[in-house]
Design an enzyme around this catalytic site. Structure first.
Site, PDB file in Angstrom:
ATOM      1  N   TRP A  26       0.848  -1.199   0.000  1.00 34.57           N
ATOM      2  CA  TRP A  26       0.000   0.000   0.000  1.00 34.57           C
ATOM      3  C   TRP A  26       0.887   1.253   0.000  1.00 34.57           C
ATOM      4  O   TRP A  26       1.930   1.264   0.643  1.00 34.57           O
ATOM      5  CB  TRP A  26      -0.879   0.027   1.245  1.00 34.57           C
ATOM      6  N   PHE A  59      -0.975  -5.429   7.511  1.00 35.05           N
ATOM      7  CA  PHE A  59      -1.516  -6.494   8.358  1.00 35.05           C
ATOM      8  C   PHE A  59      -0.763  -7.805   8.135  1.00 35.05           C
ATOM      9  O   PHE A  59      -0.608  -8.600   9.067  1.00 35.05           O
ATOM     10  CB  PHE A  59      -3.010  -6.685   8.053  1.00 35.05           C
ATOM     11  N   GLU A  60      -0.288  -8.025   6.929  1.00 30.31           N
ATOM     12  CA  GLU A  60       0.382  -9.300   6.595  1.00 30.31           C
ATOM     13  C   GLU A  60       1.869  -9.308   6.952  1.00 30.31           C
ATOM     14  O   GLU A  60       2.553 -10.338   6.781  1.00 30.31           O
ATOM     15  CB  GLU A  60       0.224  -9.599   5.096  1.00 30.31           C
ATOM     16  N   ILE A  83      -2.114   4.827   6.617  1.00 32.33           N
ATOM     17  CA  ILE A  83      -2.566   6.214   6.651  1.00 32.33           C
ATOM     18  C   ILE A  83      -3.997   6.265   7.181  1.00 32.33           C
ATOM     19  O   ILE A  83      -4.869   5.513   6.720  1.00 32.33           O
ATOM     20  CB  ILE A  83      -2.429   6.860   5.257  1.00 32.33           C
ATOM     21  N   HIS A  89     -10.417   1.217  10.677  1.00 30.03           N
ATOM     22  CA  HIS A  89      -9.480   0.259  10.086  1.00 30.03           C
ATOM     23  C   HIS A  89      -8.035   0.597  10.454  1.00 30.03           C
ATOM     24  O   HIS A  89      -7.216  -0.275  10.708  1.00 30.03           O
ATOM     25  CB  HIS A  89      -9.630   0.284   8.558  1.00 30.03           C
TER      26      HIS A  89
END
Ligand code: DLZ
Length: 163
Positions: A26, A59-60, A83, A89
């Site tokens: 991301w 997250f991974e 961000i 989230h």
């Protein structure tokens, strides 16, 4: 938390350390800067053939860092950018990644570089990404910290710190 007060200590020759970088995807421009910073630190400290593994999002990071640590890497540098958006989230991803990486470090006894940017907006992230106009280079810093920690752990395991 600002970058003021950062340590001046630097790792010595790290040619004998096996190092992996795990990097989320991301926020591509920021990630490019973080990865370049990590690679600059690895080259500067003579790390040979570092492995770079990409994961979809922050997250991974922890699960893949855990696997790399278990495969015997001396240091794993985790890089990601989260961000803040309009949903909760942000908090879930930040705390899962942070807690997960800490658990990997403690559970495996491996030096984990914490290069996760948690920012209010993209401008903040760009400012820390080690790009041309950035004030800070968190990819470089996280990598140098991981190398130093790996060297410290190695010395302790060789009982050099124990008198
Ligand atoms: C879902 C999500 C969101 C909203 N924001 C980010 C982010 O800013 N940075 C990041 O690295 N990942 C983000 N993700 C993706 C999650 O980390 C994860 O990849 C997905 O929830 C799939 O498991």
């Amino acid at each position: 938390m600002s970058g003021e007060g950062a340590p001046g200590q630097a790792p010595t020759d790290c040619h004998d350390l096996r190092v992996a970088v795990v990097a989320a995807c991301w926020h591509e421009k920021v990630m490019d800067g973080l990865i370049a910073g990590a690679q600059a630190a690895l080259a500067e400290h003579q790390v040979e053939a570092p492995v770079v593994v990409r994961v979809p999002g922050s997250f991974e990071l922890a699960v893949v860092a855990n696997e790399l640590a278990q495969k015997g890497f001396d240091a794993v540098v985790a890089l990601g950018v989260v961000i803040r958006g309009g949903t909760p989230h942000f908090d879930y991803v930040c705390s899962a990644a942070t807690d997960g990486l800490n658990r990997v470090a403690l559970g495996t006894g491996t030096a984990i570089g914490f290069g996760l940017l948690t920012c209010d907006d993209e401008a903040q992230a760009l400012d820390r990404a080690g790009l041309e106009n950035s004030r800070e280079d968190k990819g470089y810093e996280a990598t140098a910290a991981a190398l130093l920690t790996a060297q410290t752990l190695r010395r302790i395991r060789r009982r050099e710190h124990l008198g």
